[in-house]
Scaffold this active site. Structure first.
Site, PDB file in Angstrom:
ATOM      1  N   ARG A  46       1.794  -7.630  -8.831  1.00  0.00           N
ATOM      2  CA  ARG A  46       0.622  -8.218  -9.492  1.00  0.00           C
ATOM      3  C   ARG A  46       0.804  -8.196 -11.008  1.00  0.00           C
ATOM      4  O   ARG A  46       1.547  -7.371 -11.549  1.00  0.00           O
ATOM      5  CB  ARG A  46      -0.627  -7.409  -9.128  1.00  0.00           C
ATOM      6  CG  ARG A  46      -1.008  -7.509  -7.658  1.00  0.00           C
ATOM      7  CD  ARG A  46      -2.281  -6.725  -7.399  1.00  0.00           C
ATOM      8  NE  ARG A  46      -3.385  -7.278  -8.156  1.00  0.00           N
ATOM      9  CZ  ARG A  46      -4.418  -7.958  -7.635  1.00  0.00           C
ATOM     10  NH1 ARG A  46      -4.482  -8.153  -6.338  1.00  0.00           N
ATOM     11  NH2 ARG A  46      -5.365  -8.413  -8.399  1.00  0.00           N
ATOM     12  N   HIS A 106       0.802  -1.227   0.000  1.00  0.00           N
ATOM     13  CA  HIS A 106       0.000   0.000   0.000  1.00  0.00           C
ATOM     14  C   HIS A 106       0.832   1.274   0.000  1.00  0.00           C
ATOM     15  O   HIS A 106       0.322   2.352  -0.298  1.00  0.00           O
ATOM     16  CB  HIS A 106      -1.010  -0.011   1.142  1.00  0.00           C
ATOM     17  CG  HIS A 106      -2.090  -1.022   0.874  1.00  0.00           C
ATOM     18  ND1 HIS A 106      -2.845  -0.995  -0.261  1.00  0.00           N
ATOM     19  CD2 HIS A 106      -2.482  -2.104   1.565  1.00  0.00           C
ATOM     20  CE1 HIS A 106      -3.681  -2.020  -0.258  1.00  0.00           C
ATOM     21  NE2 HIS A 106      -3.473  -2.711   0.838  1.00  0.00           N
ATOM     22  N   THR A 111      -6.374  -9.314  -2.709  1.00  0.00           N
ATOM     23  CA  THR A 111      -6.563 -10.763  -2.824  1.00  0.00           C
ATOM     24  C   THR A 111      -7.828 -11.145  -2.057  1.00  0.00           C
ATOM     25  O   THR A 111      -7.913 -10.931  -0.860  1.00  0.00           O
ATOM     26  CB  THR A 111      -5.338 -11.492  -2.245  1.00  0.00           C
ATOM     27  OG1 THR A 111      -4.167 -10.876  -2.778  1.00  0.00           O
ATOM     28  CG2 THR A 111      -5.348 -12.942  -2.612  1.00  0.00           C
TER      29      THR A 111
HETATM   30  N1  PXP Z   1      -1.406 -12.051   2.859  1.00  0.00           N
HETATM   31  C1  PXP Z   1      -1.816 -12.093   1.572  1.00  0.00           C
HETATM   32  C2  PXP Z   1      -1.653 -13.368   0.826  1.00  0.00           C
HETATM   33  C3  PXP Z   1      -2.367 -10.949   0.954  1.00  0.00           C
HETATM   34  O1  PXP Z   1      -2.771 -11.010  -0.323  1.00  0.00           O
HETATM   35  C4  PXP Z   1      -2.462  -9.756   1.686  1.00  0.00           C
HETATM   36  C5  PXP Z   1      -3.008  -8.539   1.044  1.00  0.00           C
HETATM   37  O2  PXP Z   1      -2.173  -8.100   0.049  1.00  0.00           O
HETATM   38  C6  PXP Z   1      -2.002  -9.773   3.018  1.00  0.00           C
HETATM   39  C7  PXP Z   1      -1.507 -10.932   3.582  1.00  0.00           C
HETATM   40  C8  PXP Z   1      -2.050  -8.537   3.850  1.00  0.00           C
HETATM   41  O3  PXP Z   1      -3.374  -8.175   4.042  1.00  0.00           O
HETATM   42  P1  PXP Z   1      -3.714  -6.784   4.710  1.00  0.00           P
HETATM   43  O4  PXP Z   1      -3.188  -5.729   3.800  1.00  0.00           O
HETATM   44  O5  PXP Z   1      -5.204  -6.811   4.818  1.00  0.00           O
HETATM   45  O6  PXP Z   1      -3.019  -6.766   6.039  1.00  0.00           O
END
Ligand code: PXP
Length: 248
Positions: free
Chosen positions: A53, A11, A109
């Protein structure tokens, strides 16, 4: 074993791409995922995750290679099960690769890999990556059949998808937590390392700690969000503190 924290930096790149897509080498291209990686290290991150991605909506290939070359932390490369991404992973040589499903329309995802349906393709990718010395994890829903299929691919780790748990309330939340506990227990019994991620935040981490046998949590959105208030280094440190076992 302490529960480890993998910080997902996607992010940081999302925010940069909102303005500077196509001009990454511009001195104005901010925020910089490499700087964020250093801050995460300073805050006590145990590893870093980047997801390049297929549509390159956040992390770019150069981000992954720069972070890999410069920051002395284990790198987890999140990737779709495609020829293109296997090729990048073999060049990048991350410590870990986490195979995830990818669809162009999703915001992030959205579900686990269906290891049963995609078994042959996934098993082949696991073998190619592991032959190159990359430990592979499969991102799956907390479903016992998926855990069993994951083990048969030869992968050494799974990452349990905590997204449904994170969105649930009341009885539904308890049901989702029970599914996660059962899946982590089954993974442990099959000698699979169990990690978890997606939607974990500073509040629900308390319940995540009820899941046995977890080795690592991969957390991104909440840490990057918190960083806007207190800075990334402090946000990572705060999460690490919440993840540490409570003293009685
Ligand atoms: N694990 C996986 C496989 C993901 O796709 C993501 C999101 O990109 C995360 C962990 C982390 O998720 P979050 O950003 O909601 O903490």
């Amino acid at each position: 074993m302490p529960l480890l924290l993998g910080v997902n930096l996607d992010h940081v790149a999302t925010l940069r791409q909102a303005r500077y897509a196509g001009t990454l080498d511009s001195p104005n291209a901010e925020p910089c995922p490499l700087d964020a990686a250093w801050d995460a290290l300073a805050g006590g991150a145990d590893s870093l995750t980047v997801h390049v991605r297929g549509d390159r909506r956040h992390m770019q290939d150069a981000d992954a290679f720069r972070i890999r070359a410069e920051v002395p932390l284990p790198l987890n490369f999140e990737m779709g099960v495609t020829e293109e991404m296997v090729g990048i992973a073999l060049k990048l040589k991350p410590d870990f690769a986490c195979l995830v499903p990818e669809s162009r329309m999703e915001i992030t995802t959205e579900g686990g890999l269906d290891v049963i349906t995609g078994f042959d393709r996934i098993r082949e990718a696991v073998a190619r990556l592991q032959d190159a010395g990359i430990r592979v994890s499969l991102f799956i829903d907390p479903d016992l059949q998926q855990v069993a299929a994951a083990q048969k691919t030869g992968a050494k780790m799974i990452e349990l998808h905590t997204g449904c748990f994170a969105n649930a309330v009341g009885d539904e939340l308890e049901t989702e937590l029970s599914r996660l506990i059962a899946a982590a227990t089954a993974a442990h019994a099959s000698a699979l390392q169990a990690n978890a991620g997606h939607g974990i935040n500073y509040t629900n981490i308390v319940r995540i700690r009820e899941i046995p046998h977890l080795a690592e949590l991969n957390i991104g959105h909440t840490i990057v969000s918190r960083a806007m208030r207190i800075g990334l280094e402090a946000a990572v440190r705060e999460m690490k503190t919440l993840m540490a076992p409570y003293s009685l």
